[in-house]
Write a protein that holds these residues in place. Structure first.
Motif, PDB file in Angstrom:
ATOM      1  N   VAL A   1       0.837  -1.201   0.000  1.00  0.00           N
ATOM      2  CA  VAL A   1       0.000   0.000   0.000  1.00  0.00           C
ATOM      3  C   VAL A   1       0.871   1.248   0.000  1.00  0.00           C
ATOM      4  O   VAL A   1       0.613   2.210  -0.732  1.00  0.00           O
ATOM      5  CB  VAL A   1      -0.944   0.016   1.219  1.00  0.00           C
ATOM      6  CG1 VAL A   1      -1.672   1.364   1.333  1.00  0.00           C
ATOM      7  CG2 VAL A   1      -1.957  -1.108   1.133  1.00  0.00           C
ATOM      8  N   ARG A   2       1.917   1.224   0.795  1.00  0.00           N
ATOM      9  CA  ARG A   2       2.835   2.361   0.851  1.00  0.00           C
ATOM     10  C   ARG A   2       3.463   2.618  -0.522  1.00  0.00           C
ATOM     11  O   ARG A   2       3.540   3.761  -0.976  1.00  0.00           O
ATOM     12  CB  ARG A   2       3.921   2.093   1.890  1.00  0.00           C
ATOM     13  CG  ARG A   2       4.979   3.166   1.993  1.00  0.00           C
ATOM     14  CD  ARG A   2       6.106   2.757   2.930  1.00  0.00           C
ATOM     15  NE  ARG A   2       7.258   3.631   2.716  1.00  0.00           N
ATOM     16  CZ  ARG A   2       8.161   3.455   1.765  1.00  0.00           C
ATOM     17  NH1 ARG A   2       8.050   2.438   0.925  1.00  0.00           N
ATOM     18  NH2 ARG A   2       9.176   4.294   1.634  1.00  0.00           N
ATOM     19  N   ASN A   3       3.908   1.565  -1.208  1.00  0.00           N
ATOM     20  CA  ASN A   3       4.520   1.717  -2.526  1.00  0.00           C
ATOM     21  C   ASN A   3       3.524   2.260  -3.550  1.00  0.00           C
ATOM     22  O   ASN A   3       3.853   3.151  -4.349  1.00  0.00           O
ATOM     23  CB  ASN A   3       5.087   0.378  -3.009  1.00  0.00           C
ATOM     24  CG  ASN A   3       6.313  -0.057  -2.226  1.00  0.00           C
ATOM     25  OD1 ASN A   3       6.981   0.769  -1.596  1.00  0.00           O
ATOM     26  ND2 ASN A   3       6.612  -1.340  -2.242  1.00  0.00           N
ATOM     27  N   PHE A   4       2.319   1.715  -3.538  1.00  0.00           N
ATOM     28  CA  PHE A   4       1.287   2.181  -4.470  1.00  0.00           C
ATOM     29  C   PHE A   4       0.955   3.647  -4.219  1.00  0.00           C
ATOM     30  O   PHE A   4       0.745   4.428  -5.147  1.00  0.00           O
ATOM     31  CB  PHE A   4       0.025   1.332  -4.338  1.00  0.00           C
ATOM     32  CG  PHE A   4       0.139  -0.074  -4.868  1.00  0.00           C
ATOM     33  CD1 PHE A   4       1.289  -0.514  -5.526  1.00  0.00           C
ATOM     34  CD2 PHE A   4      -0.908  -0.966  -4.710  1.00  0.00           C
ATOM     35  CE1 PHE A   4       1.386  -1.812  -6.011  1.00  0.00           C
ATOM     36  CE2 PHE A   4      -0.827  -2.262  -5.206  1.00  0.00           C
ATOM     37  CZ  PHE A   4       0.324  -2.689  -5.847  1.00  0.00           C
TER      38      PHE A   4
ATOM     39  N   ALA B   1      -7.207  10.666   0.147  1.00  0.00           N
ATOM     40  CA  ALA B   1      -8.623  10.378   0.360  1.00  0.00           C
ATOM     41  C   ALA B   1      -8.895   8.896   0.570  1.00  0.00           C
ATOM     42  O   ALA B   1     -10.049   8.475   0.597  1.00  0.00           O
ATOM     43  CB  ALA B   1      -9.442  10.893  -0.826  1.00  0.00           C
ATOM     44  N   CYS B   2      -7.856   8.109   0.713  1.00  0.00           N
ATOM     45  CA  CYS B   2      -7.978   6.675   0.976  1.00  0.00           C
ATOM     46  C   CYS B   2      -7.612   6.428   2.438  1.00  0.00           C
ATOM     47  O   CYS B   2      -6.523   6.802   2.891  1.00  0.00           O
ATOM     48  CB  CYS B   2      -7.026   5.901   0.065  1.00  0.00           C
ATOM     49  SG  CYS B   2      -6.916   4.140   0.412  1.00  0.00           S
ATOM     50  N   ASN B   3      -8.527   5.810   3.182  1.00  0.00           N
ATOM     51  CA  ASN B   3      -8.277   5.564   4.602  1.00  0.00           C
ATOM     52  C   ASN B   3      -7.119   4.606   4.822  1.00  0.00           C
ATOM     53  O   ASN B   3      -6.312   4.792   5.738  1.00  0.00           O
ATOM     54  CB  ASN B   3      -9.541   5.002   5.262  1.00  0.00           C
ATOM     55  CG  ASN B   3     -10.586   6.063   5.514  1.00  0.00           C
ATOM     56  OD1 ASN B   3     -10.687   6.617   6.606  1.00  0.00           O
ATOM     57  ND2 ASN B   3     -11.386   6.355   4.501  1.00  0.00           N
ATOM     58  N   THR B   4      -7.004   3.570   3.981  1.00  0.00           N
ATOM     59  CA  THR B   4      -5.909   2.613   4.137  1.00  0.00           C
ATOM     60  C   THR B   4      -4.568   3.283   3.878  1.00  0.00           C
ATOM     61  O   THR B   4      -3.606   3.100   4.634  1.00  0.00           O
ATOM     62  CB  THR B   4      -6.100   1.413   3.180  1.00  0.00           C
ATOM     63  OG1 THR B   4      -7.396   0.848   3.368  1.00  0.00           O
ATOM     64  CG2 THR B   4      -5.053   0.346   3.446  1.00  0.00           C
ATOM     65  N   ALA B   5      -4.498   4.091   2.836  1.00  0.00           N
ATOM     66  CA  ALA B   5      -3.266   4.827   2.544  1.00  0.00           C
ATOM     67  C   ALA B   5      -2.973   5.846   3.638  1.00  0.00           C
ATOM     68  O   ALA B   5      -1.805   6.068   3.993  1.00  0.00           O
ATOM     69  CB  ALA B   5      -3.379   5.527   1.189  1.00  0.00           C
ATOM     70  N   THR B   6      -4.012   6.471   4.180  1.00  0.00           N
ATOM     71  CA  THR B   6      -3.826   7.403   5.290  1.00  0.00           C
ATOM     72  C   THR B   6      -3.222   6.681   6.486  1.00  0.00           C
ATOM     73  O   THR B   6      -2.270   7.159   7.112  1.00  0.00           O
ATOM     74  CB  THR B   6      -5.170   8.046   5.700  1.00  0.00           C
ATOM     75  OG1 THR B   6      -5.684   8.805   4.598  1.00  0.00           O
ATOM     76  CG2 THR B   6      -4.986   8.975   6.888  1.00  0.00           C
ATOM     77  N   ALA B   7      -3.771   5.506   6.790  1.00  0.00           N
ATOM     78  CA  ALA B   7      -3.288   4.746   7.946  1.00  0.00           C
ATOM     79  C   ALA B   7      -1.846   4.297   7.777  1.00  0.00           C
ATOM     80  O   ALA B   7      -1.058   4.308   8.727  1.00  0.00           O
ATOM     81  CB  ALA B   7      -4.191   3.533   8.180  1.00  0.00           C
TER      82      ALA B   7
ATOM     83  N   ALA C   1       0.548   5.448   5.289  1.00  0.00           N
ATOM     84  CA  ALA C   1       1.564   6.286   4.641  1.00  0.00           C
ATOM     85  C   ALA C   1       1.495   7.774   4.980  1.00  0.00           C
ATOM     86  O   ALA C   1       2.405   8.518   4.608  1.00  0.00           O
ATOM     87  CB  ALA C   1       1.469   6.119   3.121  1.00  0.00           C
ATOM     88  N   LEU C   2       0.433   8.228   5.656  1.00  0.00           N
ATOM     89  CA  LEU C   2       0.262   9.671   5.860  1.00  0.00           C
ATOM     90  C   LEU C   2       1.436  10.306   6.591  1.00  0.00           C
ATOM     91  O   LEU C   2       1.963  11.343   6.165  1.00  0.00           O
ATOM     92  CB  LEU C   2      -1.036   9.957   6.621  1.00  0.00           C
ATOM     93  CG  LEU C   2      -1.311  11.442   6.875  1.00  0.00           C
ATOM     94  CD1 LEU C   2      -1.605  12.178   5.574  1.00  0.00           C
ATOM     95  CD2 LEU C   2      -2.472  11.630   7.858  1.00  0.00           C
TER      96      LEU C   2
END
Length: 271
Positions: free
Chosen positions: A49-52, A71-77, A79-80
């Protein structure tokens, strides 16, 4: 030329955030990228997810954006924090604004959170809520079937209601929550069905409005608000097929939406 706000998501769900940004900041230009080809992000490992996420960010940085909205919760969790520490522009996610809104609305301090497997596994919402109010009781539930449902454009009707009923059954069993956070930006597209299943006594919180408010505040603080009166020309990119993506966008925006393009973000080449 004035710079745009960049918005990234794993698919179409972040369009709900984009729509709210357009409503609250009508002068601002948006550049949206949805990684529909590799959606959903929820079941994927953190590093993937971090790489994407970084591939999406690098594509938008080439557009010289002035702010990034994850705007993606998974990416926020996942990589934010790294994005905020690395990039020189303001970066905001959707988890903190959603948590603040839920705290404001709950009357009994029992808050439900539904999201992807990755978001729920990260405890990002539980931690965000308890940092604000340590007495909050959090009932977190992964709903992995919701994102594929939305990406297929199945937003209501018998099939949608059956899937939502099945996924939310454990949360309905507890029957304590008075507030429910839609912890994935895809989920507001199922909001009516979710409300029907969970019951009218539960207040549903979407982070879209709060995220747009936070973006407005930060842009003003950094003196980055657009002063022009020209109508902004938004750009929308997807890594997958355009048909469902553009149809859902038109449903969200309640009007025809132009300037859709497919992009290969690994090479950042427009097809």
């Amino acid at each position: 030329m004035e710079k745009a706000i960049g918005v990234i998501d794993s698919g179409v769900g972040g369009l709900t955030v984009a729509h709210e940004l357009m409503r609250q900041l009508p002068k601002e230009k948006l550049i949206y990228l949805g990684d529909t080809l590799r959606c959903p992000y929820g079941p994927r490992p953190r590093e993937e997810v971090r790489n994407f996420t970084w591939e999406m960010v690098e594509f938008l940085l080439e557009k010289d954006i002035k702010m990034l909205v994850v705007a993606c919760n998974t990416a926020t969790a996942f990589a934010l924090e790294e994005l905020q520490q690395t990039l020189s522009i303001p970066v905001i996610g959707v988890i903190q604004p959603g948590a603040r809104a839920a705290i404001k609305f709950t009357q009994n301090n029992h808050i439900g959170v539904i999201g992807t497997e990755g978001t729920i596994r990260s405890d990002a919402y539980t931690n965000a809520l308890k940092r604000i109010n340590a007495t909050i009781h959090v009932n977190a539930l992964a709903c992995p079937l919701f994102v594929p449902l939305v990406e297929e454009g199945i937003l209501n009707g018998d099939q949608a209601e059956q899937v939502v009923e099945e996924m939310l059954h454990p949360m309905k069993e507890s029957n304590h929550i008075d507030t429910l956070i839609l912890g994935c930006t895809h989920y507001p597209l199922l909001r009516e069905t979710i409300q029907t299943v969970i019951g009218d006594h539960v207040t549903i919180i979407s982070s879209s409005e709060e995220t747009a408010r936070e973006a407005s505040t930060i842009l003003e603080f950094h003196n980055l608000l657009l002063k022009s009166d020209e109508i902004p020309q938004h750009q929308f990119y997807t890594t997958g097929k355009l048909d469902i993506f553009s149809q859902i966008a038109e449903d969200i925006f309640s009007e025809p939406v132009n300037n859709f393009k497919t992009v290969t973000i690994e090479k950042a080449v427009i097809c």
